[in-house]
Design a protein around this motif. Structure first.
Motif, short mmCIF file in Angstrom:
data_model
loop_
_atom_site.label_atom_id
_atom_site.label_comp_id
_atom_site.label_asym_id
_atom_site.label_seq_id
_atom_site.Cartn_x
_atom_site.Cartn_y
_atom_site.Cartn_z
N LEU A 1 0.84 -1.21 0.00
CA LEU A 1 0.00 0.00 0.00
C LEU A 1 0.87 1.26 0.00
CD1 LEU A 1 -2.83 -0.96 2.50
CD2 LEU A 1 -3.08 -0.49 0.06
N GLY A 2 1.96 1.21 0.74
CA GLY A 2 2.89 2.33 0.74
C GLY A 2 3.45 2.59 -0.64
N LYS A 3 3.81 1.53 -1.34
CA LYS A 3 4.35 1.68 -2.70
C LYS A 3 3.29 2.24 -3.65
CE LYS A 3 7.91 -1.84 -2.35
NZ LYS A 3 8.35 -3.17 -2.72
N LEU A 4 2.06 1.74 -3.53
CA LEU A 4 0.98 2.21 -4.40
C LEU A 4 0.68 3.69 -4.19
CD1 LEU A 4 -1.51 -0.80 -4.20
CD2 LEU A 4 -0.18 -0.08 -6.19
N THR A 5 0.79 4.13 -2.95
CA THR A 5 0.48 5.54 -2.64
C THR A 5 1.74 6.40 -2.58
OG1 THR A 5 0.55 5.11 -0.26
CG2 THR A 5 -1.60 4.91 -1.35
N GLN A 6 2.86 5.81 -2.94
CA GLN A 6 4.16 6.48 -2.92
C GLN A 6 4.48 7.06 -1.54
OE1 GLN A 6 3.94 9.25 -6.18
NE2 GLN A 6 4.22 7.64 -7.71
N THR A 7 4.16 6.27 -0.51
CA THR A 7 4.44 6.64 0.87
C THR A 7 5.61 5.80 1.37
OG1 THR A 7 2.09 7.06 1.21
CG2 THR A 7 3.45 6.83 3.19
N PRO A 8 6.68 6.43 1.79
CA PRO A 8 7.82 5.65 2.29
C PRO A 8 7.46 4.90 3.58
CG PRO A 8 8.39 8.00 2.07
CD PRO A 8 6.93 7.86 1.79
N THR A 9 7.92 3.69 3.69
CA THR A 9 7.67 2.88 4.90
C THR A 9 8.99 2.28 5.39
OG1 THR A 9 7.17 0.97 3.50
CG2 THR A 9 5.29 2.29 4.24
N PRO A 10 9.98 3.11 5.72
CA PRO A 10 11.29 2.57 6.06
C PRO A 10 11.31 1.72 7.34
CG PRO A 10 11.21 4.91 6.54
CD PRO A 10 9.95 4.57 5.80
N HIS A 11 10.54 2.11 8.34
CA HIS A 11 10.53 1.34 9.59
C HIS A 11 9.85 -0.01 9.40
CE1 HIS A 11 10.99 5.56 10.94
NE2 HIS A 11 11.94 5.01 11.67
N ILE A 12 8.74 0.00 8.71
CA ILE A 12 8.03 -1.25 8.46
C ILE A 12 8.87 -2.16 7.57
CG2 ILE A 12 5.97 -2.26 7.37
CD1 ILE A 12 4.48 0.30 8.26
N ASP A 13 9.57 -1.59 6.59
CA ASP A 13 10.46 -2.38 5.74
C ASP A 13 11.53 -3.07 6.57
OD1 ASP A 13 9.05 -1.40 3.56
OD2 ASP A 13 10.58 0.06 3.00
N SER A 14 12.07 -2.36 7.55
CA SER A 14 13.13 -2.93 8.41
C SER A 14 12.59 -4.06 9.28
CB SER A 14 13.73 -1.84 9.30
OG SER A 14 14.32 -0.84 8.53
N VAL A 15 11.44 -3.83 9.89
CA VAL A 15 10.85 -4.87 10.74
C VAL A 15 10.49 -6.09 9.90
CG1 VAL A 15 8.89 -5.45 12.23
CG2 VAL A 15 10.03 -3.23 12.46
N TYR A 16 9.95 -5.84 8.71
CA TYR A 16 9.58 -6.94 7.80
C TYR A 16 10.81 -7.77 7.43
CZ TYR A 16 7.95 -9.24 3.52
OH TYR A 16 7.65 -10.17 2.56
N ALA A 17 11.92 -7.09 7.13
CA ALA A 17 13.15 -7.80 6.78
C ALA A 17 13.65 -8.65 7.95
CB ALA A 17 14.22 -6.80 6.34
N CYS A 18 13.55 -8.11 9.17
CA CYS A 18 13.99 -8.87 10.36
C CYS A 18 13.11 -10.10 10.59
CB CYS A 18 13.96 -7.97 11.59
SG CYS A 18 15.20 -6.69 11.59
N VAL A 19 11.80 -9.93 10.48
CA VAL A 19 10.87 -11.05 10.67
C VAL A 19 11.10 -12.12 9.61
CG1 VAL A 19 8.43 -11.73 10.56
CG2 VAL A 19 9.11 -9.72 11.88
N LYS A 20 11.30 -11.69 8.38
CA LYS A 20 11.54 -12.62 7.28
C LYS A 20 12.84 -13.40 7.49
CE LYS A 20 11.11 -12.65 2.29
NZ LYS A 20 10.92 -11.86 1.09
N LEU A 21 13.90 -12.69 7.91
CA LEU A 21 15.18 -13.34 8.17
C LEU A 21 15.08 -14.32 9.34
CD1 LEU A 21 18.19 -13.66 7.59
CD2 LEU A 21 18.59 -11.70 9.10
N LEU A 22 14.38 -13.93 10.40
CA LEU A 22 14.21 -14.82 11.54
C LEU A 22 13.45 -16.08 11.14
CD1 LEU A 22 14.47 -15.41 14.56
CD2 LEU A 22 12.39 -14.08 14.92
N ALA A 23 12.37 -15.93 10.38
CA ALA A 23 11.59 -17.08 9.93
C ALA A 23 12.43 -18.00 9.04
CB ALA A 23 10.35 -16.62 9.18
N LYS A 24 13.21 -17.40 8.14
CA LYS A 24 14.06 -18.19 7.25
C LYS A 24 15.11 -18.97 8.04
CE LYS A 24 17.21 -17.66 3.36
NZ LYS A 24 18.56 -17.21 3.44
#
Length: 62
Positions: A24-47
């Protein structure tokens, strides 16, 4: 076994939720740097937990 399955589903739901917000951030051109970081951490932990057949243990601090 139940714990592993439950943890997998929890990570999947988190991944879906973060992914939706990021998209949704990408579609509305809204930066989501904090959410991107948390998402990357969760994804890495799951992997990592999946590859290493690891567990996530939470203990109370006294």
């Amino acid at each position: 076994m139940f714990q592993e399955t439950f943890l997998f589903h929890v990570f999947k739901k988190l991944e879906q939720g973060f992914g939706a917000v990021i998209e949704l951030g990408k579609l509305t051109q809204t930066p989501t740097p904090h959410i991107d970081s948390v998402y990357a951490c969760v994804k890495l932990l799951a992997k990592t937990l999946g590859e290493e057949k690891g567990k996530l243990k939470i203990e109370k601090l006294i």
